[in-house]
Design a protein around this motif. Structure first.
Motif, PDB file in Angstrom:
ATOM      1  N   HIS A   1      68.715 -12.536  78.356  1.00 35.56           N
ATOM      2  CA  HIS A   1      69.224 -11.172  78.218  1.00 35.56           C
ATOM      3  C   HIS A   1      70.180 -10.833  79.358  1.00 35.56           C
ATOM      4  O   HIS A   1      71.275 -10.282  79.123  1.00 35.56           O
ATOM      5  CB  HIS A   1      68.061 -10.184  78.210  1.00 35.56           C
ATOM      6  CG  HIS A   1      68.480  -8.747  78.165  1.00 35.56           C
ATOM      7  ND1 HIS A   1      68.550  -8.023  77.002  1.00 35.56           N
ATOM      8  CD2 HIS A   1      68.867  -7.894  79.165  1.00 35.56           C
ATOM      9  CE1 HIS A   1      68.974  -6.797  77.267  1.00 35.56           C
ATOM     10  NE2 HIS A   1      69.155  -6.689  78.575  1.00 35.56           N
TER      11      HIS A   1
ATOM     12  N   ASP B   1      71.927  -5.706  87.354  1.00 32.71           N
ATOM     13  CA  ASP B   1      71.443  -6.813  86.518  1.00 32.71           C
ATOM     14  C   ASP B   1      71.672  -8.163  87.191  1.00 32.71           C
ATOM     15  O   ASP B   1      70.838  -9.074  87.065  1.00 32.71           O
ATOM     16  CB  ASP B   1      72.137  -6.775  85.155  1.00 32.71           C
ATOM     17  CG  ASP B   1      71.494  -5.757  84.217  1.00 32.71           C
ATOM     18  OD1 ASP B   1      70.649  -4.964  84.690  1.00 32.71           O
ATOM     19  OD2 ASP B   1      71.835  -5.741  83.019  1.00 32.71           O
TER      20      ASP B   1
ATOM     21  N   SER C   1      73.998  -9.477  79.426  1.00 35.21           N
ATOM     22  CA  SER C   1      74.373  -8.138  79.897  1.00 35.21           C
ATOM     23  C   SER C   1      75.376  -8.214  81.039  1.00 35.21           C
ATOM     24  O   SER C   1      76.317  -7.403  81.108  1.00 35.21           O
ATOM     25  CB  SER C   1      73.135  -7.345  80.323  1.00 35.21           C
ATOM     26  OG  SER C   1      72.496  -7.927  81.444  1.00 35.21           O
TER      27      SER C   1
ATOM     28  N   TYR D   1      79.226  -6.317  80.938  1.00 27.71           N
ATOM     29  CA  TYR D   1      79.887  -5.396  81.858  1.00 27.71           C
ATOM     30  C   TYR D   1      81.280  -5.908  82.224  1.00 27.71           C
ATOM     31  O   TYR D   1      82.259  -5.154  82.213  1.00 27.71           O
ATOM     32  CB  TYR D   1      79.046  -5.216  83.128  1.00 27.71           C
ATOM     33  CG  TYR D   1      77.631  -4.763  82.865  1.00 27.71           C
ATOM     34  CD1 TYR D   1      77.370  -3.631  82.099  1.00 27.71           C
ATOM     35  CD2 TYR D   1      76.543  -5.462  83.382  1.00 27.71           C
ATOM     36  CE1 TYR D   1      76.060  -3.213  81.844  1.00 27.71           C
ATOM     37  CE2 TYR D   1      75.242  -5.050  83.143  1.00 27.71           C
ATOM     38  CZ  TYR D   1      75.012  -3.933  82.369  1.00 27.71           C
ATOM     39  OH  TYR D   1      73.718  -3.528  82.117  1.00 27.71           O
TER      40      TYR D   1
ATOM     41  N   ILE E   1      73.947  -1.539  74.897  1.00 29.18           N
ATOM     42  CA  ILE E   1      73.554  -2.778  75.592  1.00 29.18           C
ATOM     43  C   ILE E   1      72.692  -3.645  74.681  1.00 29.18           C
ATOM     44  O   ILE E   1      72.893  -4.869  74.573  1.00 29.18           O
ATOM     45  CB  ILE E   1      72.805  -2.468  76.903  1.00 29.18           C
ATOM     46  CG1 ILE E   1      73.702  -1.694  77.881  1.00 29.18           C
ATOM     47  CG2 ILE E   1      72.308  -3.762  77.554  1.00 29.18           C
ATOM     48  CD1 ILE E   1      74.934  -2.422  78.321  1.00 29.18           C
TER      49      ILE E   1
ATOM     50  N   VAL F   1      74.109  -7.280  73.491  1.00 32.15           N
ATOM     51  CA  VAL F   1      73.429  -8.521  73.868  1.00 32.15           C
ATOM     52  C   VAL F   1      73.390  -9.470  72.673  1.00 32.15           C
ATOM     53  O   VAL F   1      73.483 -10.684  72.820  1.00 32.15           O
ATOM     54  CB  VAL F   1      72.013  -8.225  74.409  1.00 32.15           C
ATOM     55  CG1 VAL F   1      71.143  -9.477  74.412  1.00 32.15           C
ATOM     56  CG2 VAL F   1      72.099  -7.655  75.820  1.00 32.15           C
TER      57      VAL F   1
END
Length: 345
Positions: A230, A284, A234, A238, A191, A195
């Motif tokens: 961020h 998230d 993220s 996904y 991750i 990013v």
């Protein structure tokens, strides 16, 4: 649900359709779904002036056709849908196409080749060297992006954008090291690196061109804004890793696909890895929405900050809609194979 036999299996056409259903029905975004009226014009410019024009000598005709079917002009219309004029949209669309070309070229390069491209790319973007001095395939595109960006944002903003692209190259180099060593990163490392390497933060930096508003540097450095940067990345990671599963299997990049990493480290089935990816995504997304609804007081810049965060949401929704409706990049044979890409020298 979608069930797979093992991490090395090639996904069938029916499974790709199941993935599309999952991307549409399991990834739910409460953001506006808009498209710019300049989309068709941008796609025509991308196809004729850039892919078959300025970039013609980089790739054979068949590969250029794949980039046309990627529909970067239409993507741009969905990522920056409220940009008021075509002249503001053109450098944004050029950047979208550069991002696709560059990512494909250097994901199969060596770390040293990536580092060389990184130094030269950032130097061109910051106006420190000319495209001729850079000696990298896409230098003229970067110089054109810089020149057009300067019409709408100050050089300080371009430098911040360039710094975000510098982070992208850092992430790409780390990805390549894992790929070449044939090792899986931890989920946390994946991750953190993705990013950077997904380049979303650089795209967020271009929102200034869409809104016409440059915020003070202290706002960009605020921890809440940095966290939203961020999370924008993220959340797309996904979605992208589910979307890219077939592409990553074919190209041997499962070492840096979240589903492959989850399977490897936790002995999950692909179905279980998919469910865990969706859970992480939703967690998230929930945090993004919470921060969006509980912003600190930015004083006179409050409305401008809110607008930028709304644009982040439109990026997320725009990527989903384009992926489902308008690009063939993630279909069978819709993306360039390694042998079709230009050799890095």
């Amino acid at each position: 649900m979608i069930i797979f036999k093992d991490t090395k299996s090639i996904i069938t056409k029916s499974q790709i359709m199941n993935i599309k259903n999952i991307l549409e029905n399991r990834f739910i975004y409460p953001f506006p779904d808009k498209i710019s009226p300049f989309g068709k014009a941008l796609q025509e410019i991308a196809n004729t002036q850039w892919i078959d024009g300025e970039l013609k000598d980089l790739l054979p005709l068949a590969t250029r056709e794949k980039y046309k079917h990627t529909n970067t002009g239409i993507m741009s219309a969905r990522w920056w849908p409220t940009t008021p004029t075509l002249d503001r949209m053109i450098p944004l669309s050029r950047f979208m196409l550069w991002a696709m070309y560059n990512d494909d070229m250097y994901e199969v390069a060596t770390p040293n080749e990536i580092h060389f491209a990184q130094e030269r790319s950032i130097a061109v973007l910051k106006g420190k060297i000319s495209p001729e001095q850079a000696q990298i395939p896409l230098a003229y595109q970067l110089a054109a992006i810089r020149e057009d960006f300067l019409k709408f944002i100050p050089s300080e903003s371009i430098n911040r954008f360039a710094d975000s692209l510098n982070e992208y190259f850092d992430g790409l180099e780390m990805e390549v090291l894992y790929q070449q060593n044939g090792t899986f990163p931890s989920v946390g490392n994946l991750i953190s690196i993705r990013v950077r390497s997904l380049m979303v933060c650089a795209f967020v930096d271009t929102i200034e061109i869409q809104t016409g508003i440059t915020l003070p540097d202290r706002i960009y450095k605020h921890p809440v804004i940095k966290r939203l940067y961020h999370l924008s990345s993220s959340i797309i990671i996904y979605f992208n890793d589910v979307q890219s599963l077939h592409k990553d299997e074919v190209s041997g990049r499962l070492y840096f696909n979240l589903l492959g990493v989850l399977q490897h480290h936790y002995q999950l089935s692909k179905e279980e890895a998919l469910e865990e990816t969706i859970r992480m995504h939703n967690e998230d997304l929930e945090e993004f929405l919470l921060l969006k609804s509980t912003l600190p007081d930015f004083g006179e810049w409050q409305e401008a900050v809110i607008e930028i965060i709304e644009c982040m949401g439109m990026f997320i929704k725009g990527w989903q809609t384009t992926s489902l409706l308008e690009t063939k990049r993630y279909n069978n044979n819709g993306f360039p194979q390694i042998e079709e890409l230009p050799k890095i020298e």
